[in-house]
Design an enzyme around this catalytic site. Structure first.
Site, mmCIF file in Angstrom:
data_model
loop_
_atom_site.group_PDB
_atom_site.id
_atom_site.type_symbol
_atom_site.label_atom_id
_atom_site.label_comp_id
_atom_site.label_asym_id
_atom_site.label_seq_id
_atom_site.Cartn_x
_atom_site.Cartn_y
_atom_site.Cartn_z
ATOM 1 N N CYS A 102 19.808 36.546 33.037
ATOM 2 C CA CYS A 102 20.797 36.661 34.103
ATOM 3 C C CYS A 102 22.137 37.140 33.533
ATOM 4 C CB CYS A 102 20.992 35.324 34.805
ATOM 5 S SG CYS A 102 22.331 35.358 36.020
ATOM 6 N N GLY A 228 11.388 43.601 41.630
ATOM 7 C CA GLY A 228 12.469 42.786 42.189
ATOM 8 C C GLY A 228 13.092 43.417 43.402
#
Length: 345
Positions: A102, A228
């Site tokens: 992240c 994604g």
């Protein structure tokens, strides 16, 4: 077949990426319906789990129709990650995934997510702490490195495998790239072709067409692909990739009736899971993608994104079917939104 612990996946499986504020149970289910082989939750803070934070605990919710599903956690402290792993173990997912990718500043500044890419020794210790604290297979999602000068994914892959992980998903960008530029899969291929590596290697980054999925499969030799952003409001991407890989042909675009039915299913499940207010609000970002390509859609879209009850939203969905009866949907290009600091993909 691909094996991760006791999980058996088909050859060249398609994985739904863990995306913050996106990969909730309603979204995961419609992706599963349309061909996703392995799903992941939104990332969950180890600190939040330990503090019993409501939002963190809610992210542990999984349902049988989603399986196999992995719960993803992040953190920068070994003891807390071990405790979080034990909490996850009790909820009985199919695997535990660690987020070392992240790029969000708030996460990185806490020494978690992609922030751990600066300290491979810490990454290994955090991984070992989780592996020792759960009976579940442990996997990792990470990036190529911190920046162009530290693309150390080959070393990372070897050391994490030695620490006990059973699969690795690699996003083909560094932390400093965020989502800018083109994902570089050449280093992912180097990891996959490393004779020391025996765990499944999944590639992630920029897959938005079936053609690209097959091209990357053949060019880079990965065991599977993680999708994604391309799946947001378009869960059909999974079935389209599978069909193209198997046959070389493109499926027709999902019909308007399919789009309404799937968006309605996601809406209803979202309201049932989150409650009427939050459930309706979380769907608003999806409608633009579900109904992309409809001419003269601005007024109905505005009503969808301002509906405050499920009855209102469902009524607009009914109107869409009536207004566009007989309209033939065409395949629209999937544009990958550049999340930058706003998304934890």
């Amino acid at each position: 077949m691909i094996k991760i612990g006791n999980i058996t996946l088909p050859d060249f499986p398609l994985l739904l990426a863990p995306m913050e504020d996106v990969s909730d149970p309603p979204f995961r289910v419609v992706c599963k319906d349309n061909g996703a082989d392995l799903l992941y939750t939104e990332f969950i803070s180890s600190e939040g789990l330990i503090r019993d934070a409501i939002k963190a605990r809610r992210k542990l919710d999984i349902f049988d129709e989603e399986r196999p599903v992995g719960i993803q956690i992040f953190g920068g402290d070994e003891e807390r990650m071990a405790m979080a792993a034990r909490i996850v173990d009790v909820t009985n997912p199919d695997l535990l995934d660690i987020n070392f990718g992240c790029p969000i500043k708030g996460i990185v500044n806490r020494g978690a997510g992609a922030g751990v890419l600066k300290d491979i020794d810490l990454m290994v210790r955090l991984t070992e702490a989780c592996v020792k604290s759960t009976r579940l297979p442990v996997t990792v999602k990470t990036r190529l490195g911190w920046d162009d000068a530290t693309k150390n994914i080959e070393e990372v892959a070897e050391r994490l495998q030695d620490a006990g992980i059973q699969a690795l998903a690699i996003h083909g960008r560094t932390r400093c790239q965020l989502y800018k530029g083109e994902a570089d899969w050449s280093l992912i291929a180097k990891v996959k072709n490393n004779p020391r590596i025996h765990i499944p290697i999944f590639g992630n980054g920029d897959i938005n067409t079936p053609q690209k999925a097959l091209e990357y499969k053949n060019r880079y030799g990965v065991d599977g692909i993680m999708v994604g952003r391309a799946a947001i409001g378009y869960p059909w991407i999974f079935r389209e990739i599978k069909h193209y890989v198997q046959t070389g042909g493109m499926l027709p675009a999902p019909t308007l009736a399919e789009r309404v039915a799937v968006s309605r299913k996601q809406l209803r499940r979202s309201v049932a899971w989150k409650g009427p207010k939050a459930g309706i609000y979380s769907m608003r970002r999806q409608y633009l993608y579900y109904f992309k390509g409809l001419p003269g859609f601005a007024e109905l879209r505005q009503r969808l994104v301002t509906a405050i009850t499920i009855e209102e939203a469902e009524s607009v969905l009914d109107e869409i079917l009536i207004k566009y009866e007989g309209f033939e949907m065409v395949q629209e290009p999937i544009v990958l939104k550049d999340y930058h600091e706003n998304c934890a993909l």
